[in-house]
Write an enzyme that holds these catalytic residues in place. Structure first.
Site, short mmCIF file in Angstrom:
data_model
loop_
_atom_site.label_atom_id
_atom_site.label_comp_id
_atom_site.label_asym_id
_atom_site.label_seq_id
_atom_site.Cartn_x
_atom_site.Cartn_y
_atom_site.Cartn_z
N HIS A 161 0.75 -1.21 0.08
CA HIS A 161 -0.06 -0.05 -0.09
C HIS A 161 0.75 1.41 0.12
O HIS A 161 2.00 1.04 0.20
CB HIS A 161 -0.82 0.10 1.07
N LYS A 165 -0.53 4.89 4.57
CA LYS A 165 -1.49 3.87 5.27
C LYS A 165 -0.90 3.77 6.84
O LYS A 165 0.18 3.35 6.84
CB LYS A 165 -1.70 2.52 4.88
P1 NAD Z 1 -7.31 9.51 5.05
O1 NAD Z 1 -6.72 9.72 6.37
O2 NAD Z 1 -6.91 10.34 3.75
O3 NAD Z 1 -8.95 10.13 5.25
C1 NAD Z 1 -9.52 10.19 6.58
C2 NAD Z 1 -10.47 11.31 6.70
O4 NAD Z 1 -11.20 11.43 7.96
C3 NAD Z 1 -9.46 12.62 7.01
O5 NAD Z 1 -9.92 13.49 6.10
C4 NAD Z 1 -9.78 13.11 8.54
O6 NAD Z 1 -9.61 14.37 8.53
C5 NAD Z 1 -11.12 12.52 8.62
N1 NAD Z 1 -11.73 12.78 10.00
C6 NAD Z 1 -10.79 12.33 11.09
N2 NAD Z 1 -11.54 12.36 12.31
C7 NAD Z 1 -12.77 12.97 11.67
C8 NAD Z 1 -14.09 13.05 12.54
N3 NAD Z 1 -14.40 13.27 13.73
N4 NAD Z 1 -15.21 13.22 11.49
C9 NAD Z 1 -15.29 13.48 10.31
N5 NAD Z 1 -14.13 13.21 9.55
C10 NAD Z 1 -13.12 12.86 10.33
O7 NAD Z 1 -7.67 8.01 5.13
P2 NAD Z 1 -7.93 7.18 3.80
O8 NAD Z 1 -6.82 6.69 3.00
O9 NAD Z 1 -9.17 7.93 3.12
O10 NAD Z 1 -8.57 5.86 4.69
C11 NAD Z 1 -9.33 5.95 5.73
C12 NAD Z 1 -10.03 4.55 6.17
O11 NAD Z 1 -10.55 3.78 5.33
C13 NAD Z 1 -8.54 3.61 6.69
O12 NAD Z 1 -8.80 3.01 7.79
C14 NAD Z 1 -8.34 2.78 5.51
O13 NAD Z 1 -7.55 1.60 5.67
C15 NAD Z 1 -9.95 2.42 5.06
N6 NAD Z 1 -9.89 2.07 3.55
C16 NAD Z 1 -10.52 1.10 3.44
C17 NAD Z 1 -11.14 0.63 2.29
C18 NAD Z 1 -12.10 -0.30 2.08
O14 NAD Z 1 -12.29 -0.64 0.76
N7 NAD Z 1 -12.88 -1.02 3.09
C19 NAD Z 1 -10.54 1.13 1.09
C20 NAD Z 1 -9.62 2.39 1.25
C21 NAD Z 1 -9.30 2.73 2.59
#
Ligand code: NAD
Length: 274
Positions: A161, A165
């Protein structure tokens, strides 16, 4: 909750300024049958007050980012949450109080299945570590491969990744390990090996090994290697764009709007549950 099939499902995205959040906003704004009705971010995010569409290149959508601390400030049938474990678990409690459905993509330590099951008595929840159709197909292929190849092969799971991450191994790699362990009648907690260094000794056939790569902007690669005497089977999935996860999550949101309370995953959404 919206029930008629010809009425658009009101979807809210939380973590809307994040990597997945921006992709979800962009896709939700042009998915038939969905209406982007709210966009949440953390209270101190610099993007609060901005039009969510301006973060994505979709152009103004008339939906401003608001604080995710109080979800009742937004209108929605289904919340789509790709944030962080502590945030997602708090959002489950809020959605339960508001009687709203929630699709959770968040992975990592802190995601508490028992608490999700408890909340799912009252509201529909989809929680899946990987929303891509291809990965969920791979889960089925892995089950078949493990049944056929059995204990005669060594099983190793390799994932890669992007450098941002924060959890390892990925939630998807762990789920792949669980699927294989279950098919082989093993307990992943007992047989997983998460790293090797130094004098490790010979490999124990009953272990399932994990190797993690973090580099550059890799969206998500997973390979499960079954290595036997004289041959290897490799099942590989490579995600090339975040849109693959986002479209799966929005498909889950549309599906979930029609479901009774319960804890579901993408196998349910895609009809792959045996
Ligand atoms: P990222 O850090 O880019 O985005 C997370 C966002 O959440 C940030 O903008 C942050 O400011 C926001 N956030 C934090 N606290 C918050 C709150 N209290 N209220 C609202 N927003 C808040 O991360 P990402 O790469 O987008 O990944 C996020 C999660 O999704 C991770 O756990 C990742 O592993 C997971 N993910 C899952 C899949 C899937 O298919 N299930 C795919 C990609 C990523």
């Amino acid at each position: 909750m919206t029930t008629a099939t010809n009425v658009a499902v009101n979807v809210a995205i939380t973590g809307a300024a994040g990597r997945m959040g921006r992709t979800l906003v962009e896709l939700a704004s042009r998915t038939p049958g969905l209406a982007l009705s709210a966009a949440f971010e953390r209270p101190d995010a610099p993007q609060i007050g901005l039009d969510a569409g301006l973060l994505t290149g979709a152009g103004a959508l008339g939906v401003s980012l608001i604080s995710g601390e109080d979800l009742s400030k937004g209108t929605f049938d289904v919340l789509v949450d790709f944030t962080a474990p502590v945030v997602s678990m708090a959002n489950v409690a809020q959605c339960r109080a508001l009687q709203r459905a929630i699709v959770i993509g968040t992975t990592g330590v802190g995601m508490d299945r028992a608490r999700l099951e408890e909340a799912a008595r009252d509201i529909p929840i989809v929680w899946a570590p990987n929303m891509s159709v291809g990965v969920n197909l791979c889960f089925k292929l892995l089950e078949l491969a493990a049944h056929v190849l059995g204990d005669e092969v060594d099983v190793e799971i390799i994932e890669a990744h992007h450098r941002h991450k924060v959890d390892a191994p990925s939630g998807t790699a762990l789920r792949m390990g669980e699927v294989v362990a279950k098919a082989l009648d093993r307990d992943l907690a007992q047989c997983a090996v998460y790293g090797r260094e130094g004098q490790t000794g010979a490999r124990d056939r009953k272990t399932i090994g994990f190797a993690t790569i973090r580099a550059g902007e890799i969206v998500g690669d997973h390979t499960v290697l079954f290595a036997g005497a004289g041959e290897r089977v490799e099942i590989t999935h490579r995600a090339e764009k975040r849109a693959t996860f986002a479209s799966g999550a929005l498909r889950a949101a549309q599906w979930l709007a029609q479901q009774p309370p319960g804890l579901y995953d993408m196998q349910d959404v895609l009809g792959l549950r045996a």
